[in-house]
Design a protein around this motif. Structure first.
Motif, mmCIF file in Angstrom:
data_model
loop_
_atom_site.group_PDB
_atom_site.id
_atom_site.type_symbol
_atom_site.label_atom_id
_atom_site.label_comp_id
_atom_site.label_asym_id
_atom_site.label_seq_id
_atom_site.Cartn_x
_atom_site.Cartn_y
_atom_site.Cartn_z
ATOM 1 N N SER C 214 0.815 -1.219 0.000
ATOM 2 C CA SER C 214 0.000 0.000 0.000
ATOM 3 C C SER C 214 0.846 1.264 0.000
ATOM 4 C CB SER C 214 -0.947 0.003 1.194
ATOM 5 O OG SER C 214 -0.224 0.001 2.391
ATOM 6 N N ASP C 215 0.251 2.339 -0.599
ATOM 7 C CA ASP C 215 0.886 3.647 -0.586
ATOM 8 C C ASP C 215 0.630 4.321 0.745
ATOM 9 O OD1 ASP C 215 1.624 3.349 -3.296
ATOM 10 O OD2 ASP C 215 -0.460 3.778 -3.839
ATOM 11 N N ARG C 216 -0.632 4.199 1.158
ATOM 12 C CA ARG C 216 -0.959 4.784 2.456
ATOM 13 C C ARG C 216 -1.710 3.742 3.260
ATOM 14 N NH1 ARG C 216 -3.924 10.067 2.713
ATOM 15 N NH2 ARG C 216 -5.311 9.175 1.137
ATOM 16 N N CYS C 217 -1.770 3.971 4.537
ATOM 17 C CA CYS C 217 -2.331 2.954 5.409
ATOM 18 C C CYS C 217 -3.184 3.617 6.489
ATOM 19 C CB CYS C 217 -1.180 2.160 6.030
ATOM 20 S SG CYS C 217 -1.735 0.726 6.927
ATOM 21 N N VAL C 218 -4.297 2.935 6.816
ATOM 22 C CA VAL C 218 -5.198 3.412 7.863
ATOM 23 C C VAL C 218 -5.191 2.403 8.987
ATOM 24 C CG1 VAL C 218 -7.612 3.829 8.457
ATOM 25 C CG2 VAL C 218 -6.699 4.659 6.271
ATOM 26 N N PHE C 219 -5.055 2.870 10.211
ATOM 27 C CA PHE C 219 -5.188 1.961 11.342
ATOM 28 C C PHE C 219 -6.498 2.270 12.054
ATOM 29 C CE2 PHE C 219 -4.568 1.282 15.971
ATOM 30 C CZ PHE C 219 -4.644 -0.104 15.934
ATOM 31 N N GLY C 223 -13.959 0.785 15.744
ATOM 32 C CA GLY C 223 -14.813 1.612 14.909
ATOM 33 C C GLY C 223 -14.294 3.003 14.657
ATOM 34 N N GLU C 224 -13.121 3.271 15.168
ATOM 35 C CA GLU C 224 -12.597 4.626 15.082
ATOM 36 C C GLU C 224 -11.364 4.632 14.193
ATOM 37 O OE1 GLU C 224 -10.874 7.767 18.293
ATOM 38 O OE2 GLU C 224 -12.081 6.095 19.031
ATOM 39 N N LEU C 225 -11.217 5.685 13.377
ATOM 40 C CA LEU C 225 -10.002 5.801 12.594
ATOM 41 C C LEU C 225 -8.930 6.421 13.497
ATOM 42 C CD1 LEU C 225 -9.698 7.022 8.953
ATOM 43 C CD2 LEU C 225 -8.079 7.794 10.672
ATOM 44 N N VAL C 226 -7.906 5.642 13.816
ATOM 45 C CA VAL C 226 -6.887 6.122 14.750
ATOM 46 C C VAL C 226 -5.825 6.922 14.028
ATOM 47 C CG1 VAL C 226 -5.094 5.407 16.372
ATOM 48 C CG2 VAL C 226 -7.303 4.223 16.329
ATOM 49 N N PRO C 238 4.807 5.779 13.942
ATOM 50 C CA PRO C 238 3.393 6.051 14.190
ATOM 51 C C PRO C 238 3.221 7.224 15.128
ATOM 52 C CG PRO C 238 4.096 4.063 15.326
ATOM 53 C CD PRO C 238 5.235 4.480 14.461
ATOM 54 N N VAL C 239 2.209 8.024 14.858
ATOM 55 C CA VAL C 239 1.952 9.198 15.679
ATOM 56 C C VAL C 239 1.208 8.788 16.944
ATOM 57 C CG1 VAL C 239 0.782 11.431 15.762
ATOM 58 C CG2 VAL C 239 1.891 10.645 13.634
ATOM 59 N N ASP C 240 0.207 7.950 16.766
ATOM 60 C CA ASP C 240 -0.644 7.575 17.888
ATOM 61 C C ASP C 240 -0.035 6.391 18.624
ATOM 62 O OD1 ASP C 240 -3.943 8.065 18.494
ATOM 63 O OD2 ASP C 240 -2.964 6.297 19.377
ATOM 64 N N GLU C 241 -0.157 6.405 19.932
ATOM 65 C CA GLU C 241 0.444 5.333 20.721
ATOM 66 C C GLU C 241 -0.238 3.997 20.483
ATOM 67 O OE1 GLU C 241 1.165 3.867 25.168
ATOM 68 O OE2 GLU C 241 0.093 5.770 24.900
ATOM 69 N N ARG C 242 -1.564 4.057 20.210
ATOM 70 C CA ARG C 242 -2.300 2.814 19.982
ATOM 71 C C ARG C 242 -1.816 2.126 18.704
ATOM 72 N NH1 ARG C 242 -8.168 5.336 20.207
ATOM 73 N NH2 ARG C 242 -6.955 7.067 19.372
#
Lengths: 300, 298, 252
Positions: C214-219, C223-226, C238-242
């Motif tokens: 993938s070029d970009r990735c969503v975590f 139910g929430e886009l982190v 990663p920016v978010d600790e989760r």
């Protein structure tokens, strides 16, 4: 319907046959007599047995229909005390019975007139044997009412004759065939019903229908025809006095067959049925009682 | 563990097992024996007659077993049977399959449950009652529609169609529901409407199951007796119009067997008809079975 | 920066009373491969199914704004059939239809353009099968049942059958999870070759795969886009600790 009843009863009759032709040791025990056969006669024997029960309460006559052939078959197989038949036993059947050690004896119990029925809207009032042969015979040419000089419209301008008859092993069928088509004669395709009432039900609801059957039946939509022997003969209504006098060309004897001369409870029942006391019952059932002088009427 | 073992001694268990196993085996074997016995019984009474008369039987349309000499032509009876079955399929197959599709794909749960109850009720109506419906309701109705005789091939066919509908609907629904959900998803995800999905995907996928439903319906039609006896008009003839009365093989047996002298020619001829019916329904069921097997194999 | 082909703003979805998506917002750029990762039940499959309205059930309720390939997905008036033509979906289990290989490829064409001449159809079949690298393998048995293919072949066929409709978006819901390593490699290679020609959104539970293709990735989580970012960055910084914890393997 009677057939279903008959088939289920067939299974039970074999197990319910006490000795009825002699050993009457216990006078308090009910005696059950089996009478089986002609659908035409079911009604008659049923009524006779109900009346007879008032005279002789310990005798119960169990009546089942199925057709004359059924009754004759049952007497040959030894599964009934009395076979009701609206036709005489054939020689072939007698031979079969003798082969099984059964000696059928015939008793005439009443007379029946065979009627020709049409829809009540049919302008026809009388019919003769030749016309019937044209209609019902396999060689007959009458396919439309106009072929026999009757103007009818059964809807859509069509006047094709709807021919209604009885099943090929009913006594009525045999009787009609013998008298109208001859012994060698054959029927054209008819709607074969399993009883005269069914014949009347079809005729009563079908404008272009003609059918034959026993005399003791009616349907509000149907009427019977006055019957003449030949085209030039005067026609005779199918009513009791004409049957008894022998004037009605289409009357017949109704028989009870027993194995050997009737004896015991069977003899008592038959004697009563032939007595003057039973005449009213016979007449009410739509049949003609036997003459009490001893002389059989002509015809049939 | 020890306690359980003491309460049920091994020998006792073994005996009970043995008895139960024996009973089950007996049931299974007796079913086969009954079928063979029926086959032998019918065969014994009719096969001789059938072999002696097979040719005249097949070429004549005249069924006059009580005439002198008797004629045992079954052509009209066979045609009458096929006529009724064929006509009835014209009604029952489209309606039955459409109901099956509706139940399996479009109906809400509640509608499906209540409709299935109705379908099961239809299946529970006895044959004789269907006959009455033919005589009392369809008979005058068909006459109003222009039939001369209300008791005719069409009447019988409609009655047969109503009788086979429950079978077609429930087997058809089973066949459709057996189609994997993934096929439906695939079709829907590609922009198919529900109807396109049914027509282009479910129908081909459930083909065999639906064919089996139809074949078993055919078997049921051929074998049905009482209702057709009452509704068809019972006339031996080759029909030329849908309003012509006809007579079927089964109705002939039912109407005449009770009165035929046991062991006589007429009696045997009816058993010969029985053999014929047996053979036809056997072939139909056999094809249905093979079709079903084919589906499982693939 | 071109217009996003998928534009999602504050999208929430409830299964009955259960909230499966919680105010998800994201943009997908034309031609890119975007992967959705996260533990089981995080809503990634629900989200991708929203994109071509595969969640049209009476017990599902959706709020928010969602534009896919020019369609307003959440509007009742939107032609769902046309939307599904322009945003095709590939499922977890390969699900070719019970038809021949050829008929599978042409299924969508027959639905959406029934009058396509046969010569054009033949061209579409060949091009589509070539595009998924299946042509050489099946060109002599196009009339065979699609079920005769290997799992990998079937999945390729499921991708191929979308192509004749010239979709703008390919939605892939764990397309490799039923395949063996060779199959995975082949499908990934295929996705790479389709990059640029189609926008691809892929749900995967395999982080290595997300990383590879993938070029970009969503975590996503609960139910929430982190977090959404360039794949390399999301996996390395990663920016978010989760996100960090998930990547390190502390969930699921």
């Amino acid at each position: 319907m009677t057939r279903v009843l008959f088939l289920s009863l067939l299974a039970t009759t074999a197990c319910s046959r006490p000795d009825k032709n002699g050993g009457e040791a216990d006078a308090s025990r009910p005696v059950v007599l089996q009478a089986k056969g002609s659908d035409t006669m079911v009604n008659l024997i049923q009524r006779l047995s109900e009346e007879y029960a008032k005279v002789s309460p310990r005798t119960v006559v169990a009546v089942t229909g199925g057709g004359s052939g059924t009754g004759i078959k049952a007497i040959i197989d030894g599964t009934t005390d009395m076979a009701a038949s609206s036709r005489a036993m054939k020689d072939e059947e007698k031979a079969q019975a003798e082969g099984k050690g059964i000696h059928p004896v015939e008793t005439t119990i009443a007379f029946d007139g065979l009627s020709i029925y049409v829809h009540k809207d049919n302008p026809m009032t009388q019919v003769d044997f030749d016309t019937l042969k044209l209609i019902f015979g396999s060689e007959g040419t009458a396919a439309h009412w106009k072929d026999v000089g009757v103007t009818m419209d059964c809807g859509n301008g069509d006047d094709a004759i709807v021919k209604v008859g009885r099943q090929n092993n009913s006594g009525t069928y045999e009787y009609f065939k013998e008298h109208v088509l001859g012994t060698e004669g054959k029927f054209t395709s008819t709607m074969d019903q399993s009883g005269t009432q069914q014949v009347l039900d079809v005729v009563g609801t079908t404008k272009c229908a003609i059918g034959y059957g026993g005399m003791g039946y009616s349907n509000p939509g149907a009427k019977h025809l006055c019957l003449a022997k030949g085209k030039t003969d005067a026609c005779v209504e199918p009513i009791e006095q004409n049957v008894l006098s022998g004037n009605y060309p289409f009357s017949r004897a109704l028989f009870i067959y027993t194995n050997g001369a009737p004896s015991g409870a069977v003899k008592e029942f038959l004697d009563w049925s032939l007595s003057a006391a039973a005449d009213k019952v016979v007449a009410e059932a739509g049949f003609v009682p036997t003459p009490k002088s001893g002389a059989a009427p002509a015809g049939g | 563990m020890a306690e359980i073992a003491r309460r049920r001694p091994p020998s006792y268990t073994r005996h009970v097992e043995f008895v139960i196993e024996g009973l089950i085996r007996l049931c299974g074997v007796s079913a086969i024996i009954f079928i063979l016995a029926i086959f032998v019984f019918i065969g014994k009474e009719g096969i001789g007659f059938l072999l002696r008369n097979v040719l005249p039987m097949l070429v004549s349309i005249d069924w006059s077993p009580t005439a002198e000499p008797p004629v045992y032509g079954i052509l009209a009876l066979v045609v009458g049977t096929l006529w009724c079955v064929g006509l009835s399929l014209c009604f029952s197959v489209p309606v039955g399959l459409a109901s099956a599709v509706y139940l399996s794909e479009f109906a809400s749960d509640r509608a499906r449950e209540s409709l299935k109850v109705v379908v099961e009720l239809l299946a529970a109506i006895p044959s004789v009652v269907w006959g009455f419906i033919g005589v009392m309701i369809l008979n005058p109705l068909l006459q109003k529609l222009g039939a001369q005789v209300g008791l005719n091939g069409l009447n019988g066919a409609i009655v047969l169609a109503l009788m086979t509908l429950p079978l077609l609907v429930s087997l058809g629904e089973d066949a459709l529901r057996a189609v994997p959900e993934s096929y439906r998803q695939a079709a829907i995800a590609m922009g198919a409407t529900r109807w396109e999905m049914v027509w282009r995907v479910l129908m081909p996928a459930a083909q065999r199951g639906l064919l089996v439903a139809v074949l078993l319906g055919v078997g049921r039609c051929i074998g049905e007796t009482m209702a057709v006896l009452m509704a068809t008009g019972h006339a031996v003839r080759i029909p030329t119009s849908i309003y012509d009365p006809v007579r079927t093989l089964t109705a002939t047996i039912a109407a005449e067997l009770g009165e035929a002298v046991r062991g006589g020619e007429h009696y045997q001829s009816l058993f010969a008809l029985g053999i014929l019916l047996f053979a036809v329904t056997f072939v139909v069921n056999f094809i249905a079975d093979r079709t079903l097997r084919g589906r499982r194999a693939s | 920066m071109s217009e996003p082909i998928i534009r999602c703003r504050g999208l929430s979805l409830w299964y009955g009373s259960f909230r499966a998506l919680d105010r998800v917002s994201l943009d997908v750029k034309p031609g890119e491969i975007l992967s959705l990762i996260g533990p089981s039940g995080c809503g990634k499959s629900t989200l991708i199914r929203c994109f071509n309205r595969m969640n049209d059930y009476p017990y599902v309720r959706i709020e928010g704004d969602l534009q896919v390939a020019g369609y307003d997905v959440t509007s009742r008036q939107t032609d769902a059939l046309a939307l599904r033509r322009d945003a095709g979906m590939v499922f977890q289990r390969p699900n070719p239809l019970p038809l021949s290989i050829r008929d599978n490829v042409l299924f969508g064409v027959r639905l959406h353009a029934p009058r396509t001449p046969r010569s054009v159809q033949d061209g579409l079949v060949e091009n589509s099968l070539r595009a998924v690298m299946l042509w050489d393998q099946v060109k002599d048995r196009l009339d065979h049942d699609a079920e005769t293919l290997s799992l990998e072949g079937r999945q390729k066929l499921c991708i191929a059958r979308l192509l004749p409709l010239k979709p703008k978006v390919l939605l892939m819901d764990e397309p490799c999870s039923a395949l063996d390593p060779d199959g995975i490699g082949a499908v990934e290679e295929l996705m790479g070759s389709l990059r640029g020609a189609f926008t691809q959104v892929i749900v995967t539970h395999n982080m290595q795969q997300a990383r590879r293709i993938s070029d970009r990735c969503v975590f996503m989580l609960m139910g929430e886009l982190v977090e959404l970012g360039p794949t390399a960055q999301l996996f390395t910084k990663p920016v978010d600790e989760r996100t960090a914890r998930y990547i390190e393997g502390r969930y699921g």
